[in-house]
Design an enzyme around this catalytic site. Structure first.
Site, PDB file in Angstrom:
ATOM      1  N   HIS A  17       0.955  -1.261  -0.011  1.00  0.00           N
ATOM      2  CA  HIS A  17       0.022  -0.138  -0.099  1.00  0.00           C
ATOM      3  C   HIS A  17       0.983   1.178  -0.031  1.00  0.00           C
ATOM      4  CE1 HIS A  17      -3.091  -2.531   2.191  1.00  0.00           C
ATOM      5  NE2 HIS A  17      -3.661  -2.485   1.155  1.00  0.00           N
ATOM      6  N   LYS A  41     -18.043  -7.877   7.506  1.00  0.00           N
ATOM      7  CA  LYS A  41     -16.664  -8.205   7.448  1.00  0.00           C
ATOM      8  C   LYS A  41     -16.414  -8.336   8.789  1.00  0.00           C
ATOM      9  CE  LYS A  41     -12.497  -7.811   4.576  1.00  0.00           C
ATOM     10  NZ  LYS A  41     -11.828  -6.954   3.491  1.00  0.00           N
ATOM     11  N   ARG A  90      -0.798  -6.309  -8.436  1.00  0.00           N
ATOM     12  CA  ARG A  90       0.141  -7.106  -8.116  1.00  0.00           C
ATOM     13  C   ARG A  90       0.574  -8.207  -9.280  1.00  0.00           C
ATOM     14  NH1 ARG A  90      -2.258  -8.452  -2.516  1.00  0.00           N
ATOM     15  NH2 ARG A  90      -3.897  -8.866  -3.895  1.00  0.00           N
ATOM     16  N   SER A 127      -2.465  -7.893   2.375  1.00  0.00           N
ATOM     17  CA  SER A 127      -2.989  -7.665   3.945  1.00  0.00           C
ATOM     18  C   SER A 127      -3.474  -9.145   4.512  1.00  0.00           C
ATOM     19  CB  SER A 127      -4.053  -6.789   3.937  1.00  0.00           C
ATOM     20  OG  SER A 127      -3.860  -5.415   3.844  1.00  0.00           O
TER      21      SER A 127
END
Length: 151
Positions: A17, A41, A90, A127
């Protein structure tokens, strides 16, 4: 003022990030690090901790603003007069996923998404990986900024 939103759950913020944020900063007058909240979540870190991680990491950067939001990212962008969304890629899987979201967001709002390919040596960081390493007692410090390492 040219403003971009970098949305995410930042559970936790990673050096991936940080790479995208730092590379986007020169392009904008302001970058809003926007923590999306979803009551369905389950997060490893509380919203307060995630806000603190971001604020601590960017305490010396006046162009960064940390905020939270609910709902659609494009609605938040409109509320903040942000014409751009920053996203990191990515791999090809990220590209396909983010491309469709970016195209939809543009169609709905005219908000443009800018994609940055992660810098060399950072594409393995996510993450999800960091959380898994933490849960299993491994060394995660090389994947996160100091604000998270202190925890």
């Amino acid at each position: 003022m040219k403003t971009a939103v970098f949305p995410g759950s930042f559970d936790p913020i990673t050096l991936g990030h940080v790479d995208i944020i730092n590379r986007g900063l020169p392009l904008f007058d302001q970058v809003i690090l926007a923590i999306g909240t979803n009551s369905d979540k389950k997060y490893m870190f509380s919203l307060e901790e995630r806000v603190r991680f971001l604020e601590e990491t960017y305490k010396d950067e006046p162009k960064i603003k940390v905020m939270t939001y609910k709902g659609m990212t494009v609605d938040f962008c409109r509320e903040q007069n942000a014409g751009f969304i920053l996203r990191g890629l990515r791999n090809a899987i990220d590209l396909e996923f983010e491309k469709s979201i970016g195209q939809t967001n543009f169609k709905m709002s005219g908000v443009e998404t800018l994609f940055f390919i992660t810098s060399s040596g950072k594409s393995h960081i996510s993450s999800t990986v960091v959380r898994d390493v933490i849960r299993n007692g491994g060394d995660y410090h090389f994947m996160v900024p100091d604000a998270v390492s202190k925890e």
